[in-house]
Design a protein around this motif. Structure first.
Motif, PDB file in Angstrom:
ATOM      1  N   ASP A   1       8.019  13.394   1.823  1.00  0.00           N
ATOM      2  CA  ASP A   1       7.848  13.425   3.275  1.00  0.00           C
ATOM      3  C   ASP A   1       7.200  14.734   3.721  1.00  0.00           C
ATOM      4  O   ASP A   1       6.327  14.747   4.590  1.00  0.00           O
ATOM      5  N   LEU A   2       7.638  15.843   3.123  1.00  0.00           N
ATOM      6  CA  LEU A   2       7.126  17.167   3.467  1.00  0.00           C
ATOM      7  C   LEU A   2       5.630  17.278   3.179  1.00  0.00           C
ATOM      8  O   LEU A   2       4.879  17.860   3.971  1.00  0.00           O
ATOM      9  N   ILE A   3       5.185  16.709   2.081  1.00  0.00           N
ATOM     10  CA  ILE A   3       3.776  16.829   1.680  1.00  0.00           C
ATOM     11  C   ILE A   3       2.901  15.775   2.362  1.00  0.00           C
ATOM     12  O   ILE A   3       1.848  16.094   2.907  1.00  0.00           O
ATOM     13  N   TYR A   4       3.326  14.530   2.341  1.00  0.00           N
ATOM     14  CA  TYR A   4       2.463  13.450   2.817  1.00  0.00           C
ATOM     15  C   TYR A   4       2.640  13.131   4.303  1.00  0.00           C
ATOM     16  O   TYR A   4       1.714  12.641   4.941  1.00  0.00           O
TER      17      TYR A   4
ATOM     18  N   ARG B   1       6.202  10.213  -6.255  1.00  0.00           N
ATOM     19  CA  ARG B   1       7.514  10.439  -6.881  1.00  0.00           C
ATOM     20  C   ARG B   1       7.337  10.747  -8.365  1.00  0.00           C
ATOM     21  O   ARG B   1       7.934  11.689  -8.891  1.00  0.00           O
ATOM     22  N   GLN B   2       6.513   9.959  -9.054  1.00  0.00           N
ATOM     23  CA  GLN B   2       6.286  10.170 -10.488  1.00  0.00           C
ATOM     24  C   GLN B   2       5.698  11.551 -10.751  1.00  0.00           C
ATOM     25  O   GLN B   2       6.115  12.250 -11.681  1.00  0.00           O
ATOM     26  N   LEU B   3       4.738  11.957  -9.919  1.00  0.00           N
ATOM     27  CA  LEU B   3       4.105  13.265 -10.103  1.00  0.00           C
ATOM     28  C   LEU B   3       5.103  14.399  -9.882  1.00  0.00           C
ATOM     29  O   LEU B   3       5.116  15.380 -10.639  1.00  0.00           O
TER      30      LEU B   3
ATOM     31  N   PHE C   1       0.813  -1.219   0.000  1.00  0.00           N
ATOM     32  CA  PHE C   1       0.000   0.000   0.000  1.00  0.00           C
ATOM     33  C   PHE C   1       0.847   1.270   0.000  1.00  0.00           C
ATOM     34  O   PHE C   1       0.689   2.118  -0.863  1.00  0.00           O
ATOM     35  N   PHE C   2       1.750   1.419   0.956  1.00  0.00           N
ATOM     36  CA  PHE C   2       2.454   2.685   1.097  1.00  0.00           C
ATOM     37  C   PHE C   2       3.530   2.908   0.048  1.00  0.00           C
ATOM     38  O   PHE C   2       3.654   4.012  -0.494  1.00  0.00           O
ATOM     39  N   TYR C   3       4.333   1.915  -0.276  1.00  0.00           N
ATOM     40  CA  TYR C   3       5.366   2.108  -1.286  1.00  0.00           C
ATOM     41  C   TYR C   3       4.769   2.456  -2.655  1.00  0.00           C
ATOM     42  O   TYR C   3       5.285   3.352  -3.330  1.00  0.00           O
ATOM     43  N   PRO C   4       3.700   1.792  -3.084  1.00  0.00           N
ATOM     44  CA  PRO C   4       3.094   2.200  -4.363  1.00  0.00           C
ATOM     45  C   PRO C   4       2.562   3.638  -4.343  1.00  0.00           C
ATOM     46  O   PRO C   4       2.690   4.362  -5.332  1.00  0.00           O
ATOM     47  N   ARG C   5       1.965   4.079  -3.231  1.00  0.00           N
ATOM     48  CA  ARG C   5       1.493   5.475  -3.141  1.00  0.00           C
ATOM     49  C   ARG C   5       2.688   6.430  -3.211  1.00  0.00           C
ATOM     50  O   ARG C   5       2.626   7.484  -3.823  1.00  0.00           O
ATOM     51  N   ARG C   6       3.781   6.055  -2.561  1.00  0.00           N
ATOM     52  CA  ARG C   6       4.986   6.892  -2.573  1.00  0.00           C
ATOM     53  C   ARG C   6       5.574   6.952  -3.985  1.00  0.00           C
ATOM     54  O   ARG C   6       6.020   8.012  -4.430  1.00  0.00           O
TER      55      ARG C   6
END
Length: 192
Positions: free
Chosen positions: A156-159, A133-135, A124-129
């Motif tokens: 890290d700053l945003i999420y 990253r892509q964005l 869950f978390f690595y795919p969201r990260r």
């Protein structure tokens, strides 16, 4: 060669198992879900489940993710700010939904179950990260964000504040909060 053993998964059986694990998770919480209950609800044997998943955590996470992933599409507006705002808002909305609250339960359970912690991180978390990253990388390539941007720190700053507010202080997590968070973060990471 690492050829797979046995027959391939039956898609309908797999869907039934994933749906059963998700329904039980919503109804009873992670702690009350067992492989026996999943098998009974899905109308399969425990052996079938264990043939396809190593443990309860893996099948529950796959059931959860099969239901949740459709609610978190990757935006493509042409603007890094809008993409991140949509992505972060969708994540916050999901995390505060009935289904998303399961993640907070899984995180709590993961403190005592390293297999579960690894499952939710990897699935869950690595795919969201990676999506974030892509964005952000697209924003750098398009010149909207600083060329020397520290992508990992920016994620890290945003999420990070979303999860801090959700898991630690229990503060209000709504669209206005996310809008203010992303706007503030972009003040520091946008190209001059």
């Amino acid at each position: 060669m690492n050829a797979k053993r046995g027959r391939p998964r039956n898609i309908e059986t797999e869907k039934s198992i994933l749906a059963a694990s998700y329904d039980l998770l919503l109804e009873n919480g992670f702690g009350a879900v067992t492989v026996e209950k999943i098998a009974e609800r899905a109308g399969v044997s425990k052996a079938t489940i264990y043939k396809w998943w190593p443990n309860k955590a893996a099948v529950v996470m796959d059931g959860f993710l099969s239901a949740a992933t459709a609610r978190l599409p990757l935006p493509d507006t042409g603007s890094a700010f809008n993409n991140i705002l949509i992505h972060a808002t969708n994540l916050a909305r999901f995390l505060t939904s009935r289904e998303g609250k399961i993640i907070t339960e899984l995180i709590g359970e993961g403190q005592f179950d390293s297999g579960l912690a690894e499952a939710y991180r990897v699935r869950f978390f690595y795919p969201r990260r990676l999506e974030a990253r892509q964005l952000l990388e697209q924003g750098v390539q398009q010149g909207e964000l600083k060329g020397n941007l520290d992508i990992e720190l920016s994620i890290d700053l945003i999420y990070g504040p979303i999860f801090y507010r959700l898991l630690v202080i229990g503060g209000k997590l709504d669209d206005t909060y996310v809008q203010n968070l992303v706007t503030s973060a972009f003040e520091g990471i946008k190209a001059n």
